[in-house]
Design a protein around this motif. Structure first.
Motif, short mmCIF file in Angstrom:
data_model
loop_
_atom_site.label_atom_id
_atom_site.label_comp_id
_atom_site.label_asym_id
_atom_site.label_seq_id
_atom_site.Cartn_x
_atom_site.Cartn_y
_atom_site.Cartn_z
N VAL A 60 1.25 -0.83 -0.20
CA VAL A 60 -0.17 -0.14 -0.31
C VAL A 60 0.93 1.55 -0.19
O VAL A 60 1.36 1.20 0.68
N GLY A 61 0.98 2.18 -1.00
CA GLY A 61 1.51 3.59 -1.02
C GLY A 61 2.52 2.79 -2.22
O GLY A 61 3.28 4.09 -2.24
N GLU A 62 2.95 1.99 -2.96
CA GLU A 62 3.86 2.03 -3.05
C GLU A 62 3.71 1.87 -4.64
O GLU A 62 1.92 1.70 -5.22
N ALA A 63 4.16 2.31 -5.66
CA ALA A 63 4.10 2.61 -7.18
C ALA A 63 4.86 2.00 -7.82
O ALA A 63 5.79 1.89 -7.69
N LEU A 64 4.28 1.47 -9.05
CA LEU A 64 4.83 1.46 -10.42
C LEU A 64 4.89 2.03 -11.66
O LEU A 64 4.32 2.69 -11.96
N HIS A 65 6.09 2.70 -11.93
CA HIS A 65 6.07 3.41 -12.82
C HIS A 65 7.31 3.13 -13.75
O HIS A 65 7.41 1.93 -14.66
N LEU A 66 7.53 3.57 -15.29
CA LEU A 66 7.65 3.40 -16.46
C LEU A 66 9.43 2.97 -16.43
O LEU A 66 9.84 1.78 -17.04
N GLN A 78 13.08 8.52 -22.99
CA GLN A 78 13.62 10.14 -23.88
C GLN A 78 14.29 11.26 -23.25
O GLN A 78 14.26 12.09 -23.52
N GLN A 79 12.91 11.56 -22.86
CA GLN A 79 12.68 13.16 -22.62
C GLN A 79 13.53 13.36 -20.76
O GLN A 79 12.95 14.85 -20.61
N GLY A 80 13.89 12.61 -20.53
CA GLY A 80 14.21 13.04 -19.44
C GLY A 80 13.58 12.13 -18.58
O GLY A 80 12.53 11.88 -18.35
N ALA A 81 14.56 12.74 -16.55
CA ALA A 81 13.92 11.93 -15.43
C ALA A 81 12.14 11.87 -14.95
O ALA A 81 11.26 11.19 -14.20
N ASP A 82 12.02 13.61 -15.89
CA ASP A 82 11.04 14.13 -15.07
C ASP A 82 9.54 13.89 -15.79
O ASP A 82 8.71 13.43 -15.43
N HIS A 83 9.93 12.38 -17.18
CA HIS A 83 8.97 11.87 -17.44
C HIS A 83 8.96 10.51 -16.79
O HIS A 83 7.86 9.93 -18.19
N ASN A 84 9.56 10.49 -15.78
CA ASN A 84 9.06 8.56 -15.34
C ASN A 84 7.58 8.08 -14.64
O ASN A 84 7.96 8.57 -13.72
N LEU A 85 7.14 8.34 -15.30
CA LEU A 85 5.42 8.69 -14.99
C LEU A 85 4.96 7.50 -14.03
O LEU A 85 5.50 6.53 -14.30
N THR A 86 4.02 7.26 -13.29
CA THR A 86 3.12 6.72 -12.65
C THR A 86 2.22 5.64 -13.90
O THR A 86 1.58 6.19 -14.40
N VAL A 87 2.51 4.89 -13.18
CA VAL A 87 1.96 3.26 -14.35
C VAL A 87 1.32 3.35 -13.61
O VAL A 87 -0.42 3.00 -13.77
N ALA A 88 0.85 2.51 -12.01
CA ALA A 88 0.25 1.79 -11.43
C ALA A 88 0.27 1.98 -9.75
O ALA A 88 1.88 2.53 -9.71
N ILE A 89 -0.60 2.75 -9.13
CA ILE A 89 -0.20 2.86 -7.44
C ILE A 89 -1.29 1.61 -6.46
O ILE A 89 -2.53 1.84 -6.98
N LEU A 130 10.86 -4.24 -20.56
CA LEU A 130 10.70 -4.15 -21.98
C LEU A 130 11.51 -5.29 -22.51
O LEU A 130 12.24 -5.78 -22.30
N PRO A 131 11.05 -5.69 -23.85
CA PRO A 131 11.21 -6.51 -24.90
C PRO A 131 12.06 -6.19 -25.80
O PRO A 131 12.73 -4.50 -25.88
N GLU A 132 13.62 -6.57 -25.52
CA GLU A 132 14.82 -6.57 -26.20
C GLU A 132 14.25 -5.69 -27.85
O GLU A 132 13.36 -5.87 -28.75
N GLY A 133 15.34 -4.79 -27.37
CA GLY A 133 15.08 -3.53 -29.01
C GLY A 133 14.17 -2.53 -28.79
O GLY A 133 13.67 -1.75 -29.85
N VAL A 134 13.05 -2.95 -27.75
CA VAL A 134 12.20 -1.64 -27.28
C VAL A 134 12.34 -0.68 -26.39
O VAL A 134 13.04 -0.08 -25.13
N GLU A 135 12.41 0.64 -26.71
CA GLU A 135 12.36 1.55 -26.32
C GLU A 135 11.23 2.44 -26.11
O GLU A 135 10.39 2.58 -26.36
N LEU A 136 11.13 3.31 -24.42
CA LEU A 136 9.42 4.44 -24.64
C LEU A 136 10.40 5.68 -24.47
O LEU A 136 11.23 6.40 -24.21
N LEU A 137 9.50 5.66 -25.61
CA LEU A 137 9.74 7.16 -25.63
C LEU A 137 9.81 8.17 -24.64
O LEU A 137 9.82 9.37 -24.73
N ALA A 138 8.51 8.32 -23.66
CA ALA A 138 8.47 9.26 -22.55
C ALA A 138 9.93 9.06 -21.69
O ALA A 138 10.51 10.89 -21.49
#
Length: 214
Positions: free
Chosen positions: A156-162, A177-188, A167-175
Motif C-alpha cells: 500500500v502506498g507504493e507505485a510502479l513507474h515507467l 527519452q525526454q528525461g527523468a521528469d517523464h518517468n510517469l507513475t503507471v500504477a499505485i 521491456l522486450p529487447e530492442g524496445v524503447e519508451l519515448l517518454a
C-alpha cells in the motif's frame, strides 16, 4: 498464439469526400497506405471485415499484411477515424514498415500480479492504473503486442513507474527519452477506504458534564 491479419484491398483512383461517402454506403472503407519512400496508395477494404478485426487488441499493434493487385505490403495501423455515434469506420491510415526502419507505436499495458500483491492480498488495498498505454520506438520485427506491468511486489502506498517496466529487447519508451521528469507513475496501490484498525480500537472520551449552577 498471436493472430495474423491479411487484408484484401482494392486500389482506388477516385478520392475526395464525396467518393469516400459513396464507398461507405456500399460497405467499403476508404484507406491509404504510405511511407518507406514510396508513393501513397489509396485503397478500399471491406467494412464488416475491418470491424471484426478491430475487436482484436493485437490488430492495433501488429504487423499487418495488405494484399492489393497481386502485391503485398507490410504495414501497421497508424490512424483510425470512426463515426461519432454509429458503428462506422470513416477512414484508416496504414504506414509501411521495413526490417531496417524504426517506428513509433502506441502499445497497451497488461497488468499482472494484482491479486497477489501484498498491498492487496494482505493490506486490503486496491490497484489504480494511471497509465494504460505507452508510446514505444522499435524496429517492426521487435514490436510487442503489449507490455506487461507487474505489480505483484507492491505494498500500500507504493507505485510502479515507467522505469520499472520490463521491456522486450530492442524496445524503447519515448517518454523516458525526454528525461527523468517523464518517468510517469503507471500504477499505485491505494489504502483501503475507511478508518484503520487503530481508529476502531480507540476509545473516545466524552466531555465532562458541566456542574449544576449554584
Amino acid at each position: 498464439m498471436s493472430l495474423t491479419f491479411e487484408l484484401s484491398a482494392t486500389r482506388r483512383d477516385n478520392t475526395g469526400t464525396a467518393n469516400a461517402r459513396r464507398l461507405r454506403h456500399t460497405g467499403k472503407v476508404p484507406a491509404i497506405v504510405y511511407g518507406e519512400g514510396k508513393d501513397p496508395m489509396t485503397i478500399t477494404l471491406e467494412h464488416h471485415l475491418m470491424l471484426a478485426n478491430l475487436e482484436h487488441e493485437s490488430f492495433y499493434t501488429q504487423i499487418l499484411d495488405v494484399k492489393c493487385d497481386g502485391q503485398s505490403e507490410k504495414v501497421v495501423l497508424k490512424d483510425l477515424q470512426r463515426h461519432p455515434s454509429k458503428a462506422i469506420i470513416m477512414h484508416m491510415d496504414f504506414q509501411r514498415v521495413s526490417d531496417t526502419s524504426k517506428i513509433k507505436m502506441h502499445v497497451p499495458l497488461h497488468f499482472i500480479g494484482e491479486d497477489i500483491a501484498p498491498g492487496v492480498k494482505q493490506e486490503g488495498g486496491s490497484v489504480a492504473h494511471t497509465v494504460n498505454h505507452v508510446d514505444v520506438l522499435c524496429l517492426a520485427k521487435d514490436l510487442p503486442e503489449f507490455i506487461e506491468a507487474d505489480v505483484s511486489t507492491l505494498n500500500v502506498g507504493e507505485a510502479l513507474h515507467l522505469t520499472d517496466l520490463k521491456l522486450p529487447e530492442g524496445v524503447e519508451l519515448l517518454a523516458l527519452q525526454q528525461g527523468a521528469d517523464h518517468n510517469l507513475t503507471v500504477a499505485i496501490i491505494s489504502k483501503p477506504r475507511g478508518g484503520s484498525e487503530e481508529d476502531d480500537d480507540t476509545t473516545v472520551e466524552s466531555a465532562p458534564e458541566p456542574s449544576p449552577s449554584e
